[in-house]
Design a protein around this motif. Structure first.
Motif, mmCIF file in Angstrom:
data_model
loop_
_atom_site.group_PDB
_atom_site.id
_atom_site.type_symbol
_atom_site.label_atom_id
_atom_site.label_comp_id
_atom_site.label_asym_id
_atom_site.label_seq_id
_atom_site.Cartn_x
_atom_site.Cartn_y
_atom_site.Cartn_z
ATOM 1 N N MET A 143 36.134 -2.233 -22.544
ATOM 2 C CA MET A 143 35.348 -1.562 -23.593
ATOM 3 C C MET A 143 34.051 -2.314 -23.872
ATOM 4 O O MET A 143 32.987 -1.708 -24.002
ATOM 5 N N ALA A 144 34.135 -3.644 -23.985
ATOM 6 C CA ALA A 144 32.938 -4.447 -24.222
ATOM 7 C C ALA A 144 31.957 -4.290 -23.062
ATOM 8 O O ALA A 144 30.741 -4.157 -23.262
ATOM 9 N N PHE A 145 32.475 -4.309 -21.836
ATOM 10 C CA PHE A 145 31.626 -4.142 -20.659
ATOM 11 C C PHE A 145 30.996 -2.751 -20.662
ATOM 12 O O PHE A 145 29.798 -2.602 -20.388
ATOM 13 N N ALA A 146 31.775 -1.714 -20.952
ATOM 14 C CA ALA A 146 31.240 -0.352 -21.010
ATOM 15 C C ALA A 146 30.131 -0.254 -22.046
ATOM 16 O O ALA A 146 29.091 0.372 -21.802
ATOM 17 N N ASP A 147 30.313 -0.876 -23.197
ATOM 18 C CA ASP A 147 29.307 -0.839 -24.256
ATOM 19 C C ASP A 147 27.974 -1.366 -23.747
ATOM 20 O O ASP A 147 26.935 -0.739 -23.909
ATOM 21 N N MET A 148 27.994 -2.529 -23.101
ATOM 22 C CA MET A 148 26.715 -3.098 -22.672
ATOM 23 C C MET A 148 26.213 -2.467 -21.373
ATOM 24 O O MET A 148 25.022 -2.384 -21.155
ATOM 25 N N ALA A 149 27.102 -1.974 -20.522
ATOM 26 C CA ALA A 149 26.651 -1.280 -19.315
ATOM 27 C C ALA A 149 26.073 0.092 -19.662
ATOM 28 O O ALA A 149 25.038 0.484 -19.126
ATOM 29 N N ARG A 196 28.555 5.289 -31.362
ATOM 30 C CA ARG A 196 29.859 5.815 -30.939
ATOM 31 C C ARG A 196 30.062 5.474 -29.467
ATOM 32 O O ARG A 196 29.137 5.571 -28.667
ATOM 33 N N LEU A 197 31.285 5.088 -29.138
ATOM 34 C CA LEU A 197 31.652 4.816 -27.742
ATOM 35 C C LEU A 197 33.013 5.441 -27.497
ATOM 36 O O LEU A 197 34.007 5.030 -28.111
ATOM 37 N N VAL A 241 24.532 8.965 -23.863
ATOM 38 C CA VAL A 241 24.633 8.575 -22.457
ATOM 39 C C VAL A 241 26.006 8.952 -21.915
ATOM 40 O O VAL A 241 26.977 9.094 -22.660
ATOM 41 N N LYS A 242 26.047 9.100 -20.604
ATOM 42 C CA LYS A 242 27.290 9.362 -19.873
ATOM 43 C C LYS A 242 27.416 8.237 -18.860
ATOM 44 O O LYS A 242 26.475 7.968 -18.104
ATOM 45 N N GLY A 243 28.577 7.570 -18.833
ATOM 46 C CA GLY A 243 28.706 6.413 -17.961
ATOM 47 C C GLY A 243 30.016 6.359 -17.198
ATOM 48 O O GLY A 243 30.955 7.119 -17.466
ATOM 49 N N ARG A 244 30.020 5.416 -16.257
ATOM 50 C CA ARG A 244 31.190 5.225 -15.392
ATOM 51 C C ARG A 244 31.343 3.741 -15.089
ATOM 52 O O ARG A 244 30.360 3.033 -14.864
ATOM 53 N N ILE A 245 32.608 3.282 -15.052
ATOM 54 C CA ILE A 245 32.976 1.920 -14.655
ATOM 55 C C ILE A 245 33.874 2.075 -13.430
ATOM 56 O O ILE A 245 34.804 2.897 -13.436
ATOM 57 N N TRP A 246 33.630 1.270 -12.388
ATOM 58 C CA TRP A 246 34.388 1.422 -11.159
ATOM 59 C C TRP A 246 34.615 0.093 -10.457
ATOM 60 O O TRP A 246 33.971 -0.903 -10.764
ATOM 61 N N VAL A 291 26.838 7.128 -27.944
ATOM 62 C CA VAL A 291 25.608 7.384 -28.684
ATOM 63 C C VAL A 291 25.089 6.033 -29.154
ATOM 64 O O VAL A 291 25.852 5.231 -29.722
ATOM 65 N N PHE A 292 23.814 5.785 -28.894
ATOM 66 C CA PHE A 292 23.156 4.549 -29.298
ATOM 67 C C PHE A 292 21.931 4.886 -30.130
ATOM 68 O O PHE A 292 21.246 5.875 -29.858
ATOM 69 N N LYS A 293 21.673 4.064 -31.136
ATOM 70 C CA LYS A 293 20.451 4.203 -31.928
ATOM 71 C C LYS A 293 19.466 3.161 -31.419
ATOM 72 O O LYS A 293 19.767 1.969 -31.390
#
Length: 152
Positions: free
Chosen positions: A66-72, A89-90, A120-125, A137-139
């Motif tokens: 989760m922490a990695f997804a937040d910053m990625a 929101r994450l 944003v839309k993201g992926r971790i792999w 969502v980021f401000k």
């Protein structure tokens, strides 16, 4: 103490990757972290799953992912606007896990903007296996300082 968490373990980085300059605060706890910036403005962030990233079952801890997804994912805002940001929101879906020695990568794309809010839309792999997907969502906040030119 956490000094040992940032020791490089003589890993061979994949082509194009370099260590991120995040060695203080929370970055010190979850690192080391890496990034690859493309000439086209694309980016990928990464980390090598090590013992300090794991849970009691030997898997990469969900909190680390989760922490990695937040910053990625949030870095998509930096790449688009060169501004600081905070997470509003994450939302993520865990699809697989990571083990010690896995090279985990992630990125995202901005899919919506309204005022100073970026969706944003993201992926971790890991290799060809998706570990996590998500939206966030980021401000956007103030402008980031310009990078200093390398001195000769």
């Amino acid at each position: 103490m956490t000094d040992d968490l940032l020791e490089e373990r003589s890993i061979s980085l994949p082509p194009g990757y370099q260590p991120m300059n995040w060695f203080h605060g929370f970055g010190r706890q979850i690192g080391p972290l890496y990034e690859k910036i493309g000439t086209d403005g694309s980016y990928t962030r990464a980390f090598l799953v090590q013992e300090h990233h794991t849970n009691g079952m030997g898997n990469c801890h969900g909190g680390m992912l989760m922490a990695f997804a937040d910053m990625a994912f949030g870095h998509a805002v930096t790449m688009k606007t060169h501004r600081y940001w905070v997470t509003v929101r994450l939302l993520t879906d865990f699809l697989s896990g990571g083990k010690i020695g896995d090279w985990v990568e992630g990125n995202a794309e901005v899919v919506g903007v309204e005022d100073d809010f970026f969706t944003v839309k993201g992926r971790i792999w890991c290799a060809d296996r998706t570990i996590m997907t998500g939206t966030a969502v980021f401000k956007a906040l103030g402008e980031r300082p310009a990078k200093k030119a390398a001195s000769a």
